[in-house]
Design a protein around this motif. Structure first.
Motif: not given
Length: 309
Positions: A102-107, A113-114, A291-296, A302-306
């Motif tokens: 939450g702190r390093h990635v999601l925030a 997203f908003k 929408a949220f799950i797809d956005y994350v 996808r960009s980091r893990t394929g």
């Protein structure tokens, strides 16, 4: 009387375990919740809750009624979402996440997203404790593998590399471990899972076989950022997700270990951290949660893990 509002107050009191807890979830006063429940009891002509100054419990009638109405509020919300979000997702979206993610990635991702879905109101619960989707009105939770529960529907959205690392000063004094088995000779800075007190195991994969490295738990914390700071100041070797470790490595404060397969024939690859998006059931995959799950996953997974959707 607003019957649906009264039913919602009643079910939230049961699930939160108190009138005050229900009031916090619903965003109304405790007095309003109490009045709603009293009006519902008068409407039904039966007492639903047995209340004293110290405790509260369902009556037999209350338990029977709760079983029949406990899904009404959620079903109405989903029905609303099915119609209202045929265009744009809107309404409240509550997301629970592990503290470090939450702190390093999601925030950093949430403002984007908003901006994409301005009609959503977002609430983020960042914690490593066990959360309850129903009691806390959580739409979706982001969990690591040890946090998964059989009663939830989970979708893998990211595999995050773990990096074993230590400060240059520590390695100069204690030596450089060549294999995971060498870790038992070193000071290990270990994460204790706050829900049940377990240490999170340090997993490796060698020749397709997974195994846990032996640990000499020298320092322990339930906060990843605390472990990172201990390592930076020479406390020992720790295991950090790459989004925590990489800035320290880039600055030279930490050195990555076990990152070169050419070092020796006993090389083992650190097991990655798997992050899952969890909902109560498939019907909870509303337009806003999808929408949220797809956005994350689009922004990080996808960009980091394929990973593929």
């Amino acid at each position: 009387m607003n019957l649906l509002g009264a039913i919602s107050s009643f079910t939230q009191v049961v699930e939160a375990g108190s009138i005050a807890g229900a009031a916090r979830t619903l965003g109304i006063s405790a007095a309003a919740v109490s009045q709603n429940v009293a009006r519902l009891e008068a409407h039904l002509g039966s007492r639903l809750l047995s209340r004293t100054t110290r405790s509260m419990a369902l009556t037999d009638s209350g338990a029977l009624y709760y079983q029949q109405v406990r899904h009404i509020h959620r079903d109405l919300e989903r029905a609303h979402q099915a119609v209202a979000t045929a265009g744009e997702p809107q309404g409240r979206l509550c997301v629970a996440t592990t503290s470090a993610f939450g702190r390093h990635v999601l925030a950093p991702l949430i403002p984007g997203f908003k901006a994409r879905y301005p009609k959503l109101t977002l609430e983020i619960i960042s914690t490593d404790r066990r959360v309850n989707h129903l009691q806390e009105a959580i739409d979706v939770s982001l969990r690591i593998k040890p946090q998964l529960e059989d009663r939830l529907v989970a979708r893998l959205i990211a595999r995050v590399p773990f990096i074993f690392c230590a400060a240059p000063a520590y390695l100069a004094q204690a030596g450089w471990p060549q294999t995971p088995e060498d870790l038992k000779q070193h000071a290990c800075l270990v994460f204790r899972y706050p829900v049940d007190g377990r240490f999170l195991r340090w997993g490796f994969i060698r020749d397709g076989v997974r195994f846990d490295a032996p640990l000499n738990a020298s320092m322990i914390s339930d906060d990843i950022d605390v472990l990172a700071q201990m390592a930076v100041h020479g406390g020992g070797i720790t295991r950090l997700a790459d989004f925590v470790a990489q800035p320290f490595i880039d600055s030279g404060q930490l050195v990555a270990l076990f990152d070169d397969a050419s070092r020796n024939s006993a090389y083992a690859e650190p097991e990655p951290m798997e992050v899952y998006a969890c909902v109560t059931d498939h019907s909870a995959l509303t337009a806003k949660t999808r929408a949220f799950i797809d956005y994350v996953q689009d922004c990080y997974g996808r960009s980091r893990t394929g990973l593929e959707g």
